[in-house]
Design a protein around this motif. Structure first.
Motif, short mmCIF file in Angstrom:
data_model
loop_
_atom_site.label_atom_id
_atom_site.label_comp_id
_atom_site.label_asym_id
_atom_site.label_seq_id
_atom_site.Cartn_x
_atom_site.Cartn_y
_atom_site.Cartn_z
N GLY A 81 -47.65 -46.83 11.33
CA GLY A 81 -47.46 -45.61 12.12
C GLY A 81 -48.42 -44.51 11.71
O GLY A 81 -48.98 -43.80 12.55
N PHE A 82 -48.62 -44.34 10.40
CA PHE A 82 -49.55 -43.34 9.88
C PHE A 82 -50.95 -43.59 10.44
O PHE A 82 -51.61 -42.66 10.94
CB PHE A 82 -49.55 -43.40 8.35
CG PHE A 82 -50.67 -42.65 7.70
CD1 PHE A 82 -50.64 -41.26 7.61
CD2 PHE A 82 -51.76 -43.32 7.16
CE1 PHE A 82 -51.67 -40.56 7.00
CE2 PHE A 82 -52.79 -42.63 6.54
CZ PHE A 82 -52.74 -41.25 6.46
N PHE B 104 -49.86 -44.57 0.04
CA PHE B 104 -49.12 -44.93 1.25
C PHE B 104 -48.95 -46.45 1.34
O PHE B 104 -47.85 -46.94 1.60
CB PHE B 104 -49.83 -44.44 2.51
CG PHE B 104 -49.91 -42.95 2.65
CD1 PHE B 104 -48.96 -42.11 2.09
CD2 PHE B 104 -50.94 -42.38 3.36
CE1 PHE B 104 -49.04 -40.73 2.22
CE2 PHE B 104 -51.03 -41.00 3.51
CZ PHE B 104 -50.08 -40.18 2.94
N LYS C 179 -44.00 -50.91 5.31
CA LYS C 179 -45.11 -51.32 6.18
C LYS C 179 -45.10 -50.62 7.54
O LYS C 179 -46.15 -50.14 7.98
CB LYS C 179 -45.10 -52.84 6.35
CG LYS C 179 -46.26 -53.34 7.16
CD LYS C 179 -46.28 -54.84 7.26
CE LYS C 179 -47.45 -55.27 8.13
NZ LYS C 179 -47.55 -56.70 8.24
N PRO C 180 -43.95 -50.51 8.23
CA PRO C 180 -43.98 -49.83 9.54
C PRO C 180 -44.44 -48.37 9.44
O PRO C 180 -45.07 -47.85 10.36
CB PRO C 180 -42.54 -49.91 10.03
CG PRO C 180 -41.96 -51.09 9.31
CD PRO C 180 -42.63 -51.11 7.97
N TRP C 181 -44.13 -47.71 8.34
CA TRP C 181 -44.57 -46.33 8.16
C TRP C 181 -46.09 -46.26 7.99
O TRP C 181 -46.73 -45.35 8.53
CB TRP C 181 -43.90 -45.70 6.96
CG TRP C 181 -42.43 -45.48 7.07
CD1 TRP C 181 -41.56 -46.04 7.98
CD2 TRP C 181 -41.64 -44.67 6.22
NE1 TRP C 181 -40.29 -45.62 7.72
CE2 TRP C 181 -40.30 -44.77 6.65
CE3 TRP C 181 -41.92 -43.89 5.11
CZ2 TRP C 181 -39.26 -44.10 6.02
CZ3 TRP C 181 -40.89 -43.21 4.49
CH2 TRP C 181 -39.57 -43.31 4.95
N VAL C 182 -46.63 -47.19 7.23
CA VAL C 182 -48.08 -47.22 7.02
C VAL C 182 -48.79 -47.46 8.35
O VAL C 182 -49.75 -46.76 8.69
CB VAL C 182 -48.47 -48.30 5.98
CG1 VAL C 182 -49.98 -48.40 5.85
CG2 VAL C 182 -47.83 -48.01 4.63
N LEU D 268 -44.98 -47.03 0.58
CA LEU D 268 -44.24 -46.79 1.82
C LEU D 268 -43.95 -48.11 2.53
O LEU D 268 -44.71 -49.08 2.40
CB LEU D 268 -45.03 -45.87 2.74
CG LEU D 268 -45.25 -44.45 2.25
CD1 LEU D 268 -46.06 -43.66 3.27
CD2 LEU D 268 -43.95 -43.74 1.94
#
Length: 75
Positions: free
Chosen positions: A32-33, A21, A27-30, A25
């Motif tokens: 968010g995760f 991840f 950075k905003p997705w990480v 992925l």
């Protein structure tokens, strides 16, 4: 804290999903995760695994802080 990276989650390359991840992925997705998992474990702790879930939430907070430090967020 809770152990979120048991050895059986590692792939043949020795890396786990957290590494994947954070490496591939956006950075905003990480972020968010990590944030969504923190919320999940805090909200469900009373009805499911109690202190264990709070430990998992704490582990995600620590991982988020480490990720932010590595990717340029000021302390």
């Amino acid at each position: 804290m809770s152990k979120l990276r048991p050895s059986y989650y590692k792939g043949k390359n020795g890396h786990d999903l957290f590494w994947f991840f954070e490496t591939f992925l956006p950075k905003p997705w990480v972020i968010g995760f990590y944030v969504l998992n923190i919320i999940k474990y805090v909200v469900r702790h009373e009805g499911k695994n109690g202190i264990e879930d709070l430990g998992k939430a704490g582990t995600y907070v620590e991982r988020l802080a480490e990720f932010e430090k590595r990717t340029g967020v000021k302390e």
